[in-house]
Enzyme design. Structure first.
Site, PDB file in Angstrom:
ATOM      1  N   SER A 132       0.872  -1.181   0.000  1.00 32.24           N
ATOM      2  CA  SER A 132       0.000   0.000   0.000  1.00 32.24           C
ATOM      3  C   SER A 132       0.900   1.220   0.000  1.00 32.24           C
ATOM      4  O   SER A 132       2.065   1.142   0.421  1.00 32.24           O
ATOM      5  CB  SER A 132      -0.853   0.014   1.276  1.00 32.24           C
ATOM      6  N   TYR A 145      -2.321   0.188  10.783  1.00 29.58           N
ATOM      7  CA  TYR A 145      -2.333  -0.378   9.430  1.00 29.58           C
ATOM      8  C   TYR A 145      -1.049   0.033   8.711  1.00 29.58           C
ATOM      9  O   TYR A 145      -0.367  -0.801   8.099  1.00 29.58           O
ATOM     10  CB  TYR A 145      -3.568   0.126   8.680  1.00 29.58           C
TER      11      TYR A 145
END
Ligand code: NAP
Length: 256
Positions: A132, A145
């Protein structure tokens, strides 16, 4: 092998691979979803929690029994963890690392014999880690995260060096924001600017296939504006992290 194939990026990637002639083994926890997809694309199903090291080893044993050579492993399974390190449930902080980071480690180790067998047979073998942009920029509204994704990127880079010495490709894909079941964005992302750059699952699936075909080690999708943000972060991590902290989610999240 596509992990997290029961929805979102994993499902789109499996569909695209199957259309390209690959036989896919679909991995996730929701068996009904996997079976429905497998029936459509003539794939195989393995129900597994990738955070569970023993379960991953058992799946690898079964799959390698059927297919001694594995040509592609897509470590894609992942969960969100939006919120602050100071207030998010401790279990969630733990779980996001187990799934998003260690899940890929366990799968890569378990399927290494299959990848090596593909190479020994003269074929290409590749590992793709779906990371990501949050693996390169510490996005504070989803701190736990982002930390797990930073770990996953470090794993991809360091393990990539070791895999390449064995002739196995390793690719990290850095998607920006996209709307999926686990990651609702449209309604919750407070920034209209970020909402303008939302992509879809096929964009990421295409980037995965292209990264493998063209042997690209790291791919950011879309390139603009995220690659620029990554460069800026490399130059001034504290400043960019502070600026990123101004963005937040509408619901259920405090500004951190
Ligand atoms: N959406 C975004 O904005 C975005 C941006 C950048 C990167 N990513 C990354 O892209 C990957 C895919 O996410 P997505 O957006 O496609 O979300 P998604 O539609 O929610 O898909 C997540 C997949 O992971 C599976 N999964 C979750 N926990 C698992 C576990 N413990 N064991 C096995 N499978 C598990 C889920 O299936 P089951 O629930 O059936 O197990 C599902 O198939 C993730 O790694 C995510 O971090 C997403």
């Amino acid at each position: 092998m596509v992990t997290g194939a029961s929805s979102g990026i994993g499902e789109a990637t499996a569909r695209m691979l199957a259309a390209d002639g690959w036989r896919c083994v679909l991995v996730a926890r929701r068996e009904d979803r996997l079976r429905a997809l497998a029936a459509e694309i003539d794939g195989e199903v393995e129900v597994c929690d990738v955070a569970d090291r023993e379960a991953v080893a058992a799946v690898a044993e079964r799959v390698l029994g059927r297919h001694p050579a594995v040509h592609l492993l897509v470590n894609n399974a992942g969960i969100p963890a939006r919120g602050s390190f100071l207030t998010l449930d401790a279990e969630r902080i733990e779980h996001v690392s187990l799934v998003n980071y260690l899940g890929g480690v366990w799968c890569t180790r378990a399927f290494l014999p299959g990848l090596e067998a593909a190479r020994a047979g003269g074929d290409r073998a590749s590992v793709v880690n779906v990371v990501s942009v949050a693996g390169t920029v510490a996005f504070a509204p989803a701190g736990p995260y982002a930390a797990a994704k930073h770990a996953q990127l470090a794993f991809s880079r360091s393990c990539g060096a070791a895999l390449r010495r064995r002739g196995i490709g390793c690719h990290a894909i850095m998607p920006g924001f996209l709307e999926t079941e686990g990651f609702p964005q449209h309604e919750v992302l407070s920034s209209r600017l970020l909402r303008r750059f939302l992509i879809d699952t096929d964009d990421v699936a295409r980037a995965i296939l292209r990264a493998v075909e063209r042997n690209r080690s790291e791919v950011t999708v879309p390139w603009f504006p995220y690659r620029l943000i990554t460069f800026a972060h490399a130059l001034s991590p504290v400043l960019v992290t502070r600026l990123a902290g101004w963005f937040t989610y509408h619901r259920g999240e405090e500004r951190v």
